[in-house]
Design a protein around this motif. Structure first.
Motif, PDB file in Angstrom:
ATOM      1  N   ASN A 135      13.539 -10.720  -5.077  1.00 21.78           N
ATOM      2  CA  ASN A 135      12.259 -10.072  -5.353  1.00 21.78           C
ATOM      3  C   ASN A 135      12.412  -8.636  -5.813  1.00 21.78           C
ATOM      4  OD1 ASN A 135      10.886 -12.413  -4.583  1.00 21.78           O
ATOM      5  ND2 ASN A 135      11.104 -11.835  -2.438  1.00 21.78           N
ATOM      6  N   ARG A 136      13.565  -8.322  -6.367  1.00 24.50           N
ATOM      7  CA  ARG A 136      13.723  -7.020  -6.998  1.00 24.50           C
ATOM      8  C   ARG A 136      14.315  -7.260  -8.372  1.00 24.50           C
ATOM      9  NH1 ARG A 136      17.048  -3.184  -3.298  1.00 24.50           N
ATOM     10  NH2 ARG A 136      17.183  -2.225  -5.357  1.00 24.50           N
ATOM     11  N   VAL A 137      13.830  -6.484  -9.333  1.00 26.03           N
ATOM     12  CA  VAL A 137      14.319  -6.675 -10.687  1.00 26.03           C
ATOM     13  C   VAL A 137      15.739  -6.146 -10.803  1.00 26.03           C
ATOM     14  CG1 VAL A 137      13.952  -6.177 -13.113  1.00 26.03           C
ATOM     15  CG2 VAL A 137      11.997  -6.423 -11.586  1.00 26.03           C
ATOM     16  N   GLY A 191      12.631  -7.230 -21.310  1.00 26.51           N
ATOM     17  CA  GLY A 191      13.044  -5.847 -21.473  1.00 26.51           C
ATOM     18  C   GLY A 191      13.590  -5.233 -20.199  1.00 26.51           C
ATOM     19  N   GLU A 242      21.072   3.907  -4.983  1.00 24.48           N
ATOM     20  CA  GLU A 242      20.693   2.613  -4.426  1.00 24.48           C
ATOM     21  C   GLU A 242      21.140   2.486  -2.983  1.00 24.48           C
ATOM     22  OE1 GLU A 242      22.152  -1.843  -4.918  1.00 24.48           O
ATOM     23  OE2 GLU A 242      21.399  -1.028  -6.793  1.00 24.48           O
ATOM     24  N   ALA A 266       8.658  -2.167  -6.408  1.00 21.47           N
ATOM     25  CA  ALA A 266       9.995  -2.724  -6.588  1.00 21.47           C
ATOM     26  C   ALA A 266       9.971  -3.928  -7.518  1.00 21.47           C
ATOM     27  CB  ALA A 266      10.585  -3.126  -5.243  1.00 21.47           C
ATOM     28  N   ARG A 267       8.980  -4.752  -7.370  1.00 19.03           N
ATOM     29  CA  ARG A 267       8.940  -5.963  -8.188  1.00 19.03           C
ATOM     30  C   ARG A 267       8.143  -5.791  -9.451  1.00 19.03           C
ATOM     31  NH1 ARG A 267       8.042 -11.542  -5.103  1.00 19.03           N
ATOM     32  NH2 ARG A 267       8.411 -12.234  -7.223  1.00 19.03           N
ATOM     33  N   ARG A 268       7.568  -4.607  -9.624  1.00 18.16           N
ATOM     34  CA  ARG A 268       6.777  -4.325 -10.819  1.00 18.16           C
ATOM     35  C   ARG A 268       5.714  -5.399 -11.017  1.00 18.16           C
ATOM     36  NH1 ARG A 268       8.029  -2.542 -15.789  1.00 18.16           N
ATOM     37  NH2 ARG A 268       8.383  -0.331 -15.511  1.00 18.16           N
ATOM     38  N   HIS A 290      13.014  -0.479 -19.655  1.00 17.55           N
ATOM     39  CA  HIS A 290      12.225  -0.282 -18.447  1.00 17.55           C
ATOM     40  C   HIS A 290      12.963   0.554 -17.437  1.00 17.55           C
ATOM     41  CE1 HIS A 290       9.476  -3.864 -19.351  1.00 17.55           C
ATOM     42  NE2 HIS A 290       8.994  -2.744 -19.809  1.00 17.55           N
ATOM     43  N   ASN A 291      14.260   0.338 -17.417  1.00 21.18           N
ATOM     44  CA  ASN A 291      15.051   1.141 -16.514  1.00 21.18           C
ATOM     45  C   ASN A 291      14.979   2.606 -16.912  1.00 21.18           C
ATOM     46  OD1 ASN A 291      16.621   1.076 -14.230  1.00 21.18           O
ATOM     47  ND2 ASN A 291      18.482   1.312 -15.420  1.00 21.18           N
TER      48      ASN A 291
END
Lengths: 254, 254
Positions: free
Chosen positions: B192-194, B242, A140, A162-164, A6-7
């Motif tokens: 709240n951030r991946v 993932g 970042e 941000a949290r998808r 995902h990254n």
DNA sequence: GGTCGTTGTGCAGATCGTGTTTCATTCCGT
DNA sequence: ACGGAATGAAACACGATCTGCACAACGACC
């Protein structure tokens, strides 16, 4: 290393939106320069290389770079000198290639302001991982207050970048799988434009559609269900027969 | 990105408006002082260093600082004395450098009001991460009016920063190991951030993940158990398949 | 040197995500 | 209407990924 898939997608997305990262490789060994160019370019980065300090300075003045990979052992002008010179110009991230995995080298490198170092001979994948880590740290810290798109609102629904995650009009989270999120984002980013299955497949999975490829259909179907958007008379994701799909809604980026 | 003119101006602007953080490093080892100066300066911080208590006091009176990095083991006057003296002057954030595993020092240091500690020998990046974290906490709450962050409250739980301990909703202490505390803090600070495993590993240990690296998974698993957050239907620390992990909760800094 | 606490690794099993298959349904030209 | 092509949706299958457990490695402390 599938787990940063995902990254990777995120990076890919950023590349398209902003600019793919541009790397400057400084090494006297032609083989290494070529190898790195090929390898990094295959991983969505632009690469320019230089064989020594003179060439580096020339190239430097002609382009914009996001990161420098610098061999410490160069004939003539030392890598340390180049690092010093770079530092006098900017604070661009530097990754050093050092001979031994010696701690001394590391200290020297870090004193000079390298962001990381990789021992030679190195594994290209490892270097790639470190490049990504350094780039991530660099971005970042700088994009804290930056006016980036944080969420996308459409037809009462909200997609938090941000949290998808997706919130329904009542504000309740609707869990999405990674693929569903990617699909929705792709549609939202090109809202009100028809996207063929080929395009979507290329965008989401980076592959070509086979002769009887129904992957996208199924993905859309599943996404529709979560969006409470019945397939037959879909309001949000409309199907264009023989064409593909469109997300039909006003979207607001925040 | 960082190196282009536009961004340099922006950084310059930021420096002037907010002041780049000014760090006072107190350590008797010249190599460490130099290393830290170089390293921190190229990460947008100003550094002044002192070799002992006398020099520290002199330097202190001549400048304005945002954070102190203090070696506990100094010849002559002890680091603890300096910490005590600093505390009598201000409540400036202090990060202690302690010898490996010296628990007594750690306890005393924290009781004296150190905001964090880093074991020697340390990874410069790890120290940098901690400096940033402490500064962030300090300024964040300053902007809210009152002093420093003393604790973080989330979903009924409380994490006490100064004492590095966790209280459950009933107010009972749940003992955490060092690694667990660090992990929890890292998650809370980016709630709240991946966070990918790569990021977490980079943040917590300053190293990069190997191909079959399970360290983060296990750490999360153990932390979950202590948080009574069952792995399968975790509420607090959610896994993003993932992707990594997210701490999903409203957090309040006090 | 022995013991304890902490942290990393290997393995087995469970779970989840996604593509394929299949069949019903719809669309559209004839 | 009719029939083929396209689409929607349920069921299945496979692989990738996550979790928990047991154990190993490592260092600290006695």
């Amino acid at each position: 290393m599938k787990h940063d898939l995902h990254n990777d997608r995120f990076l890919l997305y950023k590349c398209i939106m902003e600019q793919t990262p541009h790397i400057l490789v400084i090494d006297d060994d032609r083989e290494i320069r070529d190898l790195l160019s090929k390898f990094l370019e295959r991983n969505q980065m632009r690469v320019t290389s230089a064989r020594d300090g003179r060439e580096a300075r020339r190239v430097w003045s002609q382009g914009h770079y996001h990161l420098v990979v610098l061999d410490l052992m160069l004939p003539g002008e030392s890598g340390l000198d180049i690092a010093r010179w770079l530092r006098s110009q900017t604070n661009i991230p530097i990754i050093m290639l050092t001979a031994m995995g010696d701690d001394t080298d590391r200290i020297i490198g870090l004193e000079l302001g390298a962001d990381d170092y990789v021992a030679k001979p190195f594994n290209p994948r490892e270097l790639l991982a470190r490049i990504r880590a350094v780039l991530r740290r660099a971005t970042e810290t700088q994009e804290q207050g930056n006016g980036e798109v944080r969420e996308i609102v459409f037809a009462g629904w909200t997609l938090e970048i941000a949290r998808r995650r997706l919130l329904n009009p009542a504000g309740v989270e609707v869990p999405l799988t990674g693929g569903e999120y990617d699909l929705l984002l792709a549609l939202l980013e090109r809202a009100n434009r028809v996207l063929t299955r080929d395009m979507l497949l290329d965008l989401l999975r980076g592959r070509q559609a086979g002769p009887f490829d129904r992957a996208i259909d199924v993905a859309v179907s599943r996404l529709r269900r979560k969006l409470e958007d019945d397939g037959r008379n879909a309001q949000l994701i409309k199907t264009v027969r023989g064409g593909g799909y469109v997300l039909a809604a006003d979207v607001e980026r925040r």
